[in-house]
Design an enzyme around this catalytic site. Structure first.
Site, PDB file in Angstrom:
ATOM      1  N   CYS B 188      64.493 -35.354  26.913  1.00 45.22           N
ATOM      2  CA  CYS B 188      63.378 -34.710  27.606  1.00 45.22           C
ATOM      3  C   CYS B 188      62.272 -35.680  27.998  1.00 45.22           C
ATOM      4  O   CYS B 188      61.339 -35.293  28.702  1.00 45.22           O
ATOM      5  CB  CYS B 188      62.824 -33.590  26.738  1.00 45.22           C
ATOM      6  SG  CYS B 188      64.127 -32.492  26.193  1.00 45.22           S
ATOM      7  N   HIS B 328      53.522 -31.983  27.468  1.00 43.63           N
ATOM      8  CA  HIS B 328      54.968 -31.751  27.357  1.00 43.63           C
ATOM      9  C   HIS B 328      55.153 -30.231  27.231  1.00 43.63           C
ATOM     10  O   HIS B 328      55.991 -29.662  27.899  1.00 43.63           O
ATOM     11  CB  HIS B 328      55.539 -32.522  26.166  1.00 43.63           C
ATOM     12  CG  HIS B 328      57.033 -32.485  26.115  1.00 43.63           C
ATOM     13  ND1 HIS B 328      57.819 -32.870  27.180  1.00 43.63           N
ATOM     14  CD2 HIS B 328      57.900 -32.102  25.139  1.00 43.63           C
ATOM     15  CE1 HIS B 328      59.096 -32.720  26.852  1.00 43.63           C
ATOM     16  NE2 HIS B 328      59.170 -32.253  25.630  1.00 43.63           N
ATOM     17  N   GLU B 339      51.936 -31.333  19.457  1.00 45.53           N
ATOM     18  CA  GLU B 339      51.283 -31.938  20.624  1.00 45.53           C
ATOM     19  C   GLU B 339      49.766 -31.719  20.557  1.00 45.53           C
ATOM     20  O   GLU B 339      48.981 -32.598  20.914  1.00 45.53           O
ATOM     21  CB  GLU B 339      51.859 -31.350  21.925  1.00 45.53           C
ATOM     22  CG  GLU B 339      51.349 -32.075  23.158  1.00 45.53           C
ATOM     23  CD  GLU B 339      52.142 -31.755  24.422  1.00 45.53           C
ATOM     24  OE1 GLU B 339      52.976 -30.825  24.395  1.00 45.53           O
ATOM     25  OE2 GLU B 339      51.916 -32.455  25.419  1.00 45.53           O
ATOM     26  N   LYS B 360      55.371 -26.223  32.470  1.00 47.38           N
ATOM     27  CA  LYS B 360      56.657 -25.621  32.079  1.00 47.38           C
ATOM     28  C   LYS B 360      56.542 -24.098  31.977  1.00 47.38           C
ATOM     29  O   LYS B 360      57.554 -23.395  32.038  1.00 47.38           O
ATOM     30  CB  LYS B 360      57.139 -26.185  30.733  1.00 47.38           C
ATOM     31  CG  LYS B 360      57.649 -27.629  30.819  1.00 47.38           C
ATOM     32  CD  LYS B 360      58.284 -28.070  29.516  1.00 47.38           C
ATOM     33  CE  LYS B 360      58.828 -29.493  29.575  1.00 47.38           C
ATOM     34  NZ  LYS B 360      57.791 -30.539  29.505  1.00 47.38           N
ATOM     35  N   HIS B 365      61.740 -25.868  31.622  1.00 51.05           N
ATOM     36  CA  HIS B 365      61.883 -27.226  31.086  1.00 51.05           C
ATOM     37  C   HIS B 365      63.017 -27.916  31.836  1.00 51.05           C
ATOM     38  O   HIS B 365      64.181 -27.579  31.647  1.00 51.05           O
ATOM     39  CB  HIS B 365      62.178 -27.155  29.589  1.00 51.05           C
ATOM     40  CG  HIS B 365      62.143 -28.482  28.905  1.00 51.05           C
ATOM     41  ND1 HIS B 365      62.064 -29.676  29.584  1.00 51.05           N
ATOM     42  CD2 HIS B 365      62.157 -28.806  27.577  1.00 51.05           C
ATOM     43  CE1 HIS B 365      62.055 -30.675  28.710  1.00 51.05           C
ATOM     44  NE2 HIS B 365      62.105 -30.173  27.488  1.00 51.05           N
ATOM     45  N   PHE B 424      64.077 -35.148  22.271  1.00 51.30           N
ATOM     46  CA  PHE B 424      64.974 -35.172  21.117  1.00 51.30           C
ATOM     47  C   PHE B 424      65.394 -36.615  20.884  1.00 51.30           C
ATOM     48  O   PHE B 424      65.735 -37.336  21.833  1.00 51.30           O
ATOM     49  CB  PHE B 424      66.236 -34.348  21.392  1.00 51.30           C
ATOM     50  CG  PHE B 424      66.081 -32.874  21.117  1.00 51.30           C
ATOM     51  CD1 PHE B 424      64.909 -32.351  20.602  1.00 51.30           C
ATOM     52  CD2 PHE B 424      67.136 -32.016  21.367  1.00 51.30           C
ATOM     53  CE1 PHE B 424      64.786 -30.998  20.346  1.00 51.30           C
ATOM     54  CE2 PHE B 424      67.030 -30.652  21.119  1.00 51.30           C
ATOM     55  CZ  PHE B 424      65.852 -30.141  20.611  1.00 51.30           C
TER      56      PHE B 424
END
Lengths: 106, 436
Positions: B188, B328, B339, B360, B365, B424
């Site tokens: 990501c 994010h 975050e 998002k 995403h 990830f």
């Protein structure tokens, strides 16, 4: 399938593979020089021929055929729908001969 | 500030679920419009998650962006999106044929791992198994029979589409980009890291221009099931437009989206020499790895904080210089809380004053494309003087207590903005953009 049908089938498959308008594909159209074929397109062509004529064609058979008939650099433009048709009829004849031999043995 | 020549963005292209092309994409960000709906690419019956942010069929004009048409045969959906986005970036940048050296034009693309699952191959594999099982005794699974059935059905062209670096290869071919080519697969954060890699190519003198961005298209049964098994997806199937709700108390995961964005990065002197119009400056890039857990973020957010600090340091900027952050903001329970903590770690007491929004909430995403599409959203925020909202932010979460620009876009003039991505595997990456 008679030879007219087979010729039309091959031109149709060539047009599909090279995403070319069907009317631009003739018996003597050079696949590389005129339609921009690259090596992946010949893999695609052999796969689609297998699917449409129902005969397994190992890719090395095509490679051998091309090596036997295209011996110089300029000869690449000898690969046309007519050339492909000659290759296919050789494959089909070999398949029939093998089937016939098997039949006799049986 | 380091004494390095600046790198500017001279063109942008975007293929997003809410709009193809920068103008349409910007209009939907301003309107807070959602691109999320029921999955149409395949029948999602049998899955717990049946929603996604899809790019509408035929939204990308293949005949406009792909030459010759047969080149599209070996393009995955993600590669096609990347080629279209690169074409748009190049068009906006006014890059011609004779105004640059092709060997000084590079490519850096974020690409997805799960995107390598070509839908045609998935179907062929399934048919092969069914066929081989039907032919064998009593439905016994016969490995070699499956392989033979698979062999008979598989077009080599489809195999090629699964090669992860083909998106970058196609972008290079379509644009005669004969300089360095990088394919970055950091999940990501890949889109952000690819743009950072492109920035470095120019700073290191390897290129004058780089088509940089990310592309992903994973709305297929294998990927949706895979992300769902990892517990990351929203199950709010009855209300698709309300499913992606970053920083909201009732968030239950992210929604998979697909698309691409590509920007043309250019050495400032090169842009001036060919009289191009720079849109913004890429002022800094920072990246770190948590080196902690595969899917858990460091509980103290130290990795994310490190990436933000490095990014600001490269730009010679302080916390006060940042007027907006594109988060994010996935909408998973963990990401949004960590975050928020990272913002406090990096910006201290200023964190509450810096607007942080998650686009998002509208576009889903986009995985390997997320950072690139969000950088474009960040550039739009600076150039069009509005902050895109975090939609669906209805109930406050005590763990998420910052200014997330809830629900409606806000007029604001911002000189520098940050876009951040965390993937990830623990990769953290940030880009700082400043007004030119």
């Amino acid at each position: 399938m008679d030879s007219h049908e087979s010729r039309e089938l091959i031109k149709r498959v060539v047009a599909e593979v090279l995403v070319a308008p069907p009317e631009s594909v003739h018996d003597d159209t050079a696949l590389v020089g005129e339609l921009g074929a690259e090596s992946i397109d010949f893999l695609d062509l052999v796969f689609r021929l297998e699917q449409s004529i129902g005969v397994r064609i190992p890719i090395e058979r095509w490679d051998q055929y091309v090596r036997a008939h295209v011996t110089d650099r300029d000869g690449i433009d000898r690969i046309t729908p007519a050339f492909v048709q000659a290759f296919v009829s050789e494959i089909v004849q070999a398949e029939e001969a093998e089937g016939g031999a098997r039949g006799r043995m049986g | 500030m380091k004494h390095r020549e600046r790198v500017v963005v001279t063109g942008m292209g975007v293929v997003a679920p809410t709009g193809v092309g920068v103008a349409r994409f910007a209009a939907s960000l301003r309107a807070g419009r959602s691109g999320i709906g029921p999955i149409t690419a395949f029948d999602p019956g049998g899955l717990d998650c049946r929603i996604a942010a899809e790019v509408p069929p035929d939204a990308v004009d293949v005949t406009r962006w792909v030459r010759p048409p047969k080149a599209a045969k070996t393009m995955s959906r993600a590669a096609l999106f990347a080629v279209a986005a690169a074409g748009m970036a190049r068009t906006q940048a006014g890059l011609g044929e004779d105004d640059h050296d092709p060997e000084r034009l590079g490519v850096a693309l974020g690409i997805g791992g799960m995107g390598a699952t070509d839908p045609d191959l998935v179907h062929v594999q399934a048919e092969a198994v069914i066929d081989a099982t039907r032919r064998s005794d009593g439905g016994r699974v016969d490995g070699p029979a499956i392989t033979r059935a698979y062999r008979a059905r598989t077009n080599p062209v489809n195999v090629l589409r699964g090669l992860p670096n083909l998106a970058a290869a196609h972008v290079a071919i379509q644009n005669e980009a004969r300089g360095p080519s990088a394919s970055i697969a950091t999940a990501c954060s890949a889109g952000t890291q690819a743009i950072g890699a492109g920035l470095r190519m120019i700073q290191n003198g390897e290129a004058d221009l780089v088509l940089a961005g990310g592309a992903d298209a994973t709305v297929n049964p294998v990927s949706v099931l895979g992300f769902d098994l990892l517990g990351t997806l929203s199950h709010r199937n009855r209300e698709p437009e309300r499913a992606s709700r970053p920083f909201d108390r009732d968030r239950d995961g992210f929604v998979i989206g697909e698309g691409s964005a590509v920007v043309l990065l250019e050495r400032e002197s090169h842009a001036r020499a060919r009289r191009a119009n720079p849109l913004v400056v890429i002022a800094g890039f920072g990246t770190t790895c948590d080196a902690w857990r595969i899917t858990d973020e460091r509980p103290d957010a130290a990795g994310a904080v490190g990436a933000i600090r490095r990014c600001l340091e490269e730009a010679g900027a302080g916390p006060r210089d940042v007027g907006y952050v594109n988060a994010h903001g996935t909408g998973t329970r963990m990401n949004d809380a960590i975050e928020t903590m990272a913002m406090k770690g990096a910006f201290g007491t200023l964190a509450r004053k810096i607007p942080l929004s998650s686009t998002k909430s509208m576009i889903g995403h986009l995985l390997a494309a997320a950072g690139a599409v969000e950088l474009v959203a960040t550039i739009i925020a600076i150039r069009e003087n509005f902050l895109p909202p975090t939609t669906n932010l209805e109930r406050a979460d005590p763990e998420c207590d910052l200014d997330y620009v809830p629900n409606v876009a806000r007029m604001a003039s911002v000189d520098a903005a940050l876009s951040q991505s965390f993937g990830f595997g623990g990769q953290n990456a940030c880009l700082l953009v400043s007004r030119w």
